[in-house]
Scaffold this motif. Structure first.
Motif, PDB file in Angstrom:
ATOM      1  N   SER A  69     -12.061  11.575   4.866  1.00 54.43           N
ATOM      2  CA  SER A  69     -12.084  10.169   4.876  1.00 54.43           C
ATOM      3  C   SER A  69     -13.128   9.315   3.865  1.00 54.43           C
ATOM      4  CB  SER A  69     -12.249   9.843   6.289  1.00 54.43           C
ATOM      5  OG  SER A  69     -12.473   8.420   6.419  1.00 54.43           O
ATOM      6  N   ASP A  70     -14.211   9.914   3.763  1.00 55.85           N
ATOM      7  CA  ASP A  70     -15.154   9.403   2.879  1.00 55.85           C
ATOM      8  C   ASP A  70     -14.649   9.450   1.213  1.00 55.85           C
ATOM      9  OD1 ASP A  70     -16.960   8.675   4.880  1.00 55.85           O
ATOM     10  OD2 ASP A  70     -18.279  10.152   4.746  1.00 55.85           O
ATOM     11  N   LYS A  71     -13.935  10.827   1.151  1.00 58.15           N
ATOM     12  CA  LYS A  71     -13.636  11.148  -0.242  1.00 58.15           C
ATOM     13  C   LYS A  71     -12.503  10.133  -0.654  1.00 58.15           C
ATOM     14  CE  LYS A  71     -10.696  14.323  -1.995  1.00 58.15           C
ATOM     15  NZ  LYS A  71      -9.878  15.650  -2.015  1.00 58.15           N
ATOM     16  N   GLN A  72     -11.439   9.923   0.353  1.00 55.32           N
ATOM     17  CA  GLN A  72     -10.302   9.064   0.329  1.00 55.32           C
ATOM     18  C   GLN A  72     -10.913   7.643  -0.083  1.00 55.32           C
ATOM     19  OE1 GLN A  72      -7.874   9.662   3.346  1.00 55.32           O
ATOM     20  NE2 GLN A  72      -6.807  11.539   2.609  1.00 55.32           N
ATOM     21  N   TYR A  73     -11.910   6.988   0.849  1.00 59.25           N
ATOM     22  CA  TYR A  73     -12.266   5.717   0.790  1.00 59.25           C
ATOM     23  C   TYR A  73     -12.985   5.471  -0.665  1.00 59.25           C
ATOM     24  CZ  TYR A  73     -15.504   1.899   1.550  1.00 59.25           C
ATOM     25  OH  TYR A  73     -16.124   0.633   1.235  1.00 59.25           O
TER      26      TYR A  73
ATOM     27  N   GLN B  31     -12.407   7.248  -3.590  1.00 56.27           N
ATOM     28  CA  GLN B  31     -11.389   7.184  -4.546  1.00 56.27           C
ATOM     29  C   GLN B  31     -10.757   5.769  -4.640  1.00 56.27           C
ATOM     30  OE1 GLN B  31      -9.269  10.683  -3.306  1.00 56.27           O
ATOM     31  NE2 GLN B  31     -10.025  12.088  -4.792  1.00 56.27           N
ATOM     32  N   SER B  32     -10.182   5.236  -3.445  1.00 58.17           N
ATOM     33  CA  SER B  32      -9.616   3.958  -3.380  1.00 58.17           C
ATOM     34  C   SER B  32     -10.597   3.012  -3.958  1.00 58.17           C
ATOM     35  CB  SER B  32      -9.345   3.644  -2.163  1.00 58.17           C
ATOM     36  OG  SER B  32     -10.426   3.276  -1.101  1.00 58.17           O
ATOM     37  N   LYS B  33     -11.862   3.062  -3.693  1.00 58.44           N
ATOM     38  CA  LYS B  33     -12.801   2.136  -4.276  1.00 58.44           C
ATOM     39  C   LYS B  33     -13.139   2.236  -5.794  1.00 58.44           C
ATOM     40  CE  LYS B  33     -13.900  -0.274  -0.980  1.00 58.44           C
ATOM     41  NZ  LYS B  33     -13.272  -1.659  -0.628  1.00 58.44           N
TER      42      LYS B  33
ATOM     43  N   ALA C 141     -10.599   3.434  -7.773  1.00 55.13           N
ATOM     44  CA  ALA C 141      -9.329   2.773  -8.249  1.00 55.13           C
ATOM     45  C   ALA C 141      -9.529   1.284  -8.480  1.00 55.13           C
ATOM     46  CB  ALA C 141      -8.114   3.298  -7.663  1.00 55.13           C
ATOM     47  N   GLU C 142      -9.911   0.715  -7.289  1.00 57.39           N
ATOM     48  CA  GLU C 142     -10.030  -0.866  -7.164  1.00 57.39           C
ATOM     49  C   GLU C 142     -10.990  -1.204  -8.153  1.00 57.39           C
ATOM     50  OE1 GLU C 142     -11.805  -3.491  -3.750  1.00 57.39           O
ATOM     51  OE2 GLU C 142     -10.404  -2.003  -3.073  1.00 57.39           O
TER      52      GLU C 142
ATOM     53  N   LYS D  59     -11.673   0.451 -11.088  1.00 55.71           N
ATOM     54  CA  LYS D  59     -10.912   0.394 -12.388  1.00 55.71           C
ATOM     55  C   LYS D  59     -10.174  -0.888 -12.696  1.00 55.71           C
ATOM     56  CE  LYS D  59     -10.961   5.409 -12.554  1.00 55.71           C
ATOM     57  NZ  LYS D  59     -10.059   6.598 -12.832  1.00 55.71           N
ATOM     58  N   GLN D  60      -9.314  -1.277 -11.409  1.00 52.85           N
ATOM     59  CA  GLN D  60      -8.236  -2.529 -11.763  1.00 52.85           C
ATOM     60  C   GLN D  60      -9.340  -3.750 -11.853  1.00 52.85           C
ATOM     61  OE1 GLN D  60      -5.963  -2.313  -8.269  1.00 52.85           O
ATOM     62  NE2 GLN D  60      -4.676  -0.825  -9.137  1.00 52.85           N
TER      63      GLN D  60
END
Length: 182
Positions: free
Chosen positions: A72-76, A78-80, A82-83, A85-86
Motif C-alpha cells: 500500500s505504501d509503495k502504491q501511494y 508511486q501515485s504521488k 506520478a502526480e 511528474k505531472q
C-alpha cells in the motif's frame, strides 16, 4: 564437481567448529539447556497441535499484514511520484511567471524612482515637470508677496507661476533668493 566438494568441506568445517566449541563448559551447559527446552516444546506441540497451528497462523497473518502495508505504501508513493511528474511543468511555469512578474515590478519601481528623482531635482531647481513655471508657496500669496495677492482666499497650498515672473522679481522676496542661488 568443485561445487560439491565446497559444500562438503563447509559442512565438515562447521561440524568441526561445533565439536571444538563443546570443549568449553559454559557452552556445553547452554547447549544442553537449549536442547532440553526444544525437546519440551516439541512434546508440548505434539500434545497440542492446535496451539502450534494457531501460532503459525498468527505469524503468517502478521507477515501478510506487513506485506500489504508495504505494498500500500509503495502504491501511494508511486501515485504521488506520478502526480509530482505531472505537476512539475505546471509549477515550473508558475514559478517562471512569478519571477517575471517580480522582475517587471522591480523594473517599474526603479523607473518610477528615477522619474521621481528627476522631478524632485527639477522642482528644487525651480522648474516643475511638464511646465516651465515655478512653485510658489501659499504663504507668499496670503501675505501679498506675489502680484495679484491672495485672490483665492489662501485656500491653496501654493501655485505655479511662470518662470519669467519669478526671474523678473514679480514674486516678492523670491527673485532675490533665486538670483543669489544662480
Amino acid at each position: 564437481m568443485a561445487g560439491s566438494k565446497f559444500g562438503k568441506l563447509v559442512l565438515i568445517g562447521a561440524l568441526a567448529g561445533a565439536v571444538v566449541s563443546m570443549f568449553d563448559k559454559t557452552t556445553r551447559s547452554e547447549m544442553s539447556r537449549r536442547a532440553k527446552g526444544l525437546g519440551d516444546d516439541a512434546k508440548y506441540y505434539m500434545k497440542n497441535p492446535d496451539v502450534l497451528r494457531w501460532k503459525i497462523q498468527d505469524k503468517s497473518d502478521k507477515l501478510k499484514a506487513l506485506y500489504e502495508q508495504f505494498d500500500s505504501d509503495k502504491q501511494y508513493l508511486q501515485s504521488k511520484a506520478a502526480e509530482l511528474k505531472q505537476l512539475t511543468p505546471t509549477v515550473k511555469t508558475l514559478v517562471d511567471d512569478t519571477k517575471t512578474a517580480f522582475v517587471d515590478s522591480k523594473d517599474a519601481v526603479m523607473e518610477a524612482k528615477d522619474d521621481y528623482k528627476q522631478m524632485a531635482s527639477e522642482a528644487i531647481k525651480g522648474g516643475h515637470p511638464g511646465t516651465d513655471e515655478t512653485f510658489v508657496p501659499d504663504e507668499a500669496y496670503a501675505e501679498g508677496q506675489v502680484d495679484g495677492g491672495a485672490a483665492d482666499g489662501g485656500t491653496s497650498k501654493g501655485t505655479f507661476v511662470p518662470e519669467e515672473a519669478y526671474r523678473e522679481g514679480q514674486v516678492a522676496g523670491e527673485a532675490q533668493e533665486y538670483t543669489q542661488k544662480n
